[in-house]
Scaffold this active site. Structure first.
Site, PDB file in Angstrom:
ATOM      1  N   SER D  45     114.588  41.852 -77.863  1.00  0.00           N
ATOM      2  CA  SER D  45     115.195  40.910 -76.920  1.00  0.00           C
ATOM      3  C   SER D  45     116.444  41.509 -76.298  1.00  0.00           C
ATOM      4  O   SER D  45     116.658  41.408 -75.087  1.00  0.00           O
ATOM      5  CB  SER D  45     115.567  39.610 -77.642  1.00  0.00           C
ATOM      6  OG  SER D  45     114.427  39.034 -78.218  1.00  0.00           O
ATOM      7  N   LYS D 164     111.467  39.494 -88.851  1.00  0.00           N
ATOM      8  CA  LYS D 164     112.817  39.401 -88.295  1.00  0.00           C
ATOM      9  C   LYS D 164     113.053  37.947 -87.928  1.00  0.00           C
ATOM     10  O   LYS D 164     112.369  37.402 -87.060  1.00  0.00           O
ATOM     11  CB  LYS D 164     112.966  40.280 -87.053  1.00  0.00           C
ATOM     12  CG  LYS D 164     114.347  40.173 -86.421  1.00  0.00           C
ATOM     13  CD  LYS D 164     114.494  40.989 -85.159  1.00  0.00           C
ATOM     14  CE  LYS D 164     115.893  40.786 -84.573  1.00  0.00           C
ATOM     15  NZ  LYS D 164     115.989  41.269 -83.190  1.00  0.00           N
ATOM     16  N   SER D 166     115.507  35.323 -86.363  1.00  0.00           N
ATOM     17  CA  SER D 166     116.686  35.273 -85.496  1.00  0.00           C
ATOM     18  C   SER D 166     117.095  33.859 -85.131  1.00  0.00           C
ATOM     19  O   SER D 166     117.851  33.666 -84.192  1.00  0.00           O
ATOM     20  CB  SER D 166     116.401  36.058 -84.204  1.00  0.00           C
ATOM     21  OG  SER D 166     116.261  37.422 -84.468  1.00  0.00           O
ATOM     22  N   GLY D 189     118.361  38.484 -87.466  1.00  0.00           N
ATOM     23  CA  GLY D 189     118.590  39.018 -86.133  1.00  0.00           C
ATOM     24  C   GLY D 189     119.928  38.656 -85.556  1.00  0.00           C
ATOM     25  O   GLY D 189     120.142  38.843 -84.358  1.00  0.00           O
TER      26      GLY D 189
END
Lengths: 298, 298, 298, 298
Positions: D45, D164, D166, D189
């Site tokens: 991202s 992950k 986030s 994250g």
């Protein structure tokens, strides 16, 4: 005013192996050409736009352009997360002979998509686009809404000429229509809200339901245009459960399945969308049969 | 059908020391009696219901009952978080001579308020209440919506006769009207959605805006009833910004301030609500003046 | 620092006929007195505060005050929608000999509850209250959060001394602890977040789980205090599914049922809360047995 | 366990004309090579993945592969809306010599992304991918969360090896760690939640903050690894406001600006992201200076 009336938000047909089936797309368009649809929207949300490669996007544009009858208004879904990619797709749609560029809001970087960022994005796109730009908000998918104030600000740009509002929030549709100049065209993106939005002054609808039940959508539009209140209300009463079941609950797989039942080519959806199971297919069949039977009995 | 037309969702007047001003309330009702309002809703959200003690609730019921002209339909807001307290307030309203009990959804224990829990709550209340029950959903305040399926289930109870829908979601209003028997009365709770909801078959509106601008709300209702589409649309266009500014943005303090400008007694709000600042008061004045001036010029 | 440690967020016992069972409450407290709990919170969310009449609130305060062992810190839930009612309940709690007033945010008029309105509400309450005020945010029920900036602003008031944070958002807990003076006490309101919040510097927990499984909660607190990381992690691993099942999923009915299994008086919940069905009761029994068995096997 | 430690979620550098600046990317990586970072995440991202063309994605993979020092773990962001495109990107990353494929949830067709649809998507990807798959949830951007139950289901696939997370929801991180086998690696994250997540058993962090302040992130990781509680808490206290200002509030433009101040190449962001204004740049400078000064004074 070229966005008046009912537009089919066309699906993108895939072959059994998952590849784009451009022939099937042309056949569907040929059938739609026999009906008084105002035009076609290619590569919109219903067209699984986010699941297509860039090359496929251009193949869909070409197929729709080739197959569409003269006089049909052609709208190209070009909205992408990135401003330069959106501009590049506008150019592709213009080169292909489309009439309007439909520009969905970006959505991934939500907290960065302030009104100022959206204004800057749309202005850059509208400055660069040879096609007139139609804004497109579908917040239930994107998490990004276009409120009346922001639409009014954007409507000042000479190359931003309309809005497709798909939130299902009729109150917002009314506020937007009250906030923009009369020549700015507001269309709605769901059959559920078509009736009340037309009454509030919307120009028309870009509808997934018009892929499988176009006659019913057109009939409702015409009843409102003819001030036939009783007829319109009755049609709306019939459309609501069909729209809810086929479009909102079963999504694109539901629309494609209903197309198959109606003699169009629906075919498979692309992952991560799932195919319908047997029970869901029967639900689709029941909805389609009830509506077609009702229509026949009218 | 007794919920047809426009109801004022009356405010609760407080004196400068914060105590209930029952005299002022009677005076307001006396002035409303001169207008063709269908009736009054006491101790609703606009009546700052959640800020009143139980004793004050009963004083408001009495004052409204005393002051209301014969023939006005009287609706008592009785919804509380607890089922027994709700039943107890239904009894108080019935003893006071009201016509309907308006029962807001409970909301605090959100995750526990499943459809089954809401059905059980409403059935117990409707079984115990001498007054016919009107359901009331205002999810933007409570976080609890009443969806069409659930309303249809509740509408089967012989003592549940209507719904006040204040979500602003016109699509839902349409779905509910399509899902319930014809005798079940759906009214909306905001002036913003009155026009489109009436077109979809709503019976009327219970409106905070009718506290300060009742004439305009009544005019819109009558225009729709008379199938005067152009007139209704124009009235709707005028009402939207007033409703947005006075009710949605400035809230009860805005409505009370506009009442003061129009010659009713608005007075202070109770904490935690804040009074308007000077700039906000000028906004209220501007909105009221523009509408009254427009009306005078008609 | 008097909010260190584990507090039972006590339930309010009702008799079979739905009336308050103050005797049962005193018996529960007597049993809790044998454990090293820091104190008791009366009339909090777990105490079904929003379902009690004002008279019942005062009866609960009295019963807890009478039954609590000397040295236990007593916290009174007094937060109401209205500022004057909140102040009035602070006074009742002070008169009854409580140590702290726990003041939940108002929540009904969400759009009006701006940071300024919340500051004004809390300042008025803290100015008027003889008891030191502990803020209380439980946004999953109220829709109103207290962000770090706002808590820091409120912490400047000499009579606002702490915060119960029940959002489950540990990141926010960390931000708040970093933003307030060291003497300002932050406690958390769910067993799920106790472990990580203590590590971030929280003073303790006010826990519904401590009503039925107080030993386990105390053990976790002590393990963290003794820097026994392995032990704390293992206790946390055991607490998580119990907290999720008994508190988050089954709610107050689940906690009361688990109390019954553990020899406390749980008893019925008040409507609109629903009693557990047979399958849910077996789930509660399984969770309790697994934890007590594990503990016995240690 | 190869996901232990701190990974830089690297930004994608653009030249002044908006084109990809692969040289700058290699230079940044060369500088990161001097620090004990565990590895690099390309096209995540923070790498503006959704704003890159497919060709640019492959150029970034190549540049990172070339510049990374031996032993650095390389993670390729490959998650796309479509299942076949995701599989195709996994192949590109494997061909380029990456170690893990990081697969963000699809998100556009929210209502269709049921747990079953997500399971099917991830299984097809994991079956087809030569690289081990790391799941990736960032619901504040995508509106799609991966709850503990679903992660546990997916962790049964032999080629799905980690997650992950986030969301910033530390409670969920704890639940997931408790629900998966020990060898399944959970990384977070955001720097905001690194400290508490490590304490709950997370393996490490993939952090945008590690692009501009890698030393601080590494120091915190090492303090926790060394059971230096006081040191870790103090580092966490310093990191929180930096993470909030640079990453959460100012986003990628903030991170890139801070990189410029620290001697890396940050450069411009791509539209629709907006560049920082002068005041925001000063805020970045102040945050960076305060932290670097503090570090120097240690």
């Amino acid at each position: 005013m070229k966005l008046n009336g009912i537009f089919a938000a066309i699906t993108t047909p895939f072959a059994a192996d998952g590849s784009l089936a451009a022939d099937r797309l042309r056949e569907n368009i040929s059938r739609y050409n026999r009906l008084p649809l105002a035009g076609y929207v290619a590569v919109g949300s219903t067209g699984e736009s986010v699941l297509l490669t860039r090359a496929e996007v251009e193949q869909v544009f070409s197929a729709v352009r080739e197959a569409a009858a003269p006089g049909r208004v052609l709208v190209a879904g070009v909205g992408s997360e990135s401003t330069p990619e959106t501009i590049s797709r506008c150019k592709a749609a213009a080169d292909c002979g489309f009439d309007y560029a439909l520009v969905k809001t970006p959505s991934f970087f939500k907290s960065a998509l302030t009104p100022d960022a959206l204004v800057e994005h749309y202005r850059r796109v509208a400055d660069a686009s040879k096609l007139p730009v139609v804004l497109y908000a579908i917040p239930q998918f994107t998490g990004v809404a276009l409120e009346a104030d922001l639409v009014a600000r954007l409507a000042e740009h000479p190359n931003i000429v309309g809005l497709k509002e798909s939130s299902g929030n009729v109150q917002r549709v009314g506020e937007i229509i009250a906030a923009v100049p009369e020549k700015f065209q507001v269309v709605v993106g769901s059959a559920d809200t078509l009736y009340s939005s037309l009454l509030l002054g919307a120009a028309g609808g870009i509808l997934a339901l018009a892929d499988c039940l176009p006659e019913l959508c057109i009939e409702l539009y015409q009843a409102v245009a003819a001030s036939n209140t009783a007829g319109a209300r009755e049609l709306n009463r019939r459309i609501l459960p069909a729209s809810k079941k086929l479009v909102r609950q079963l999504g694109i797989a539901g629309v494609k399945c209903a197309m198959d039942y109606r003699g169009y080519y629906g075919g498979p959806v692309r992952g991560p969308l799932l195919p319908l199971n047997a029970a869901q297919k029967r639900e689709v069949e029941a909805v389609v049969n009830s509506l077609v039977a009702t229509a026949a009995a009218d």
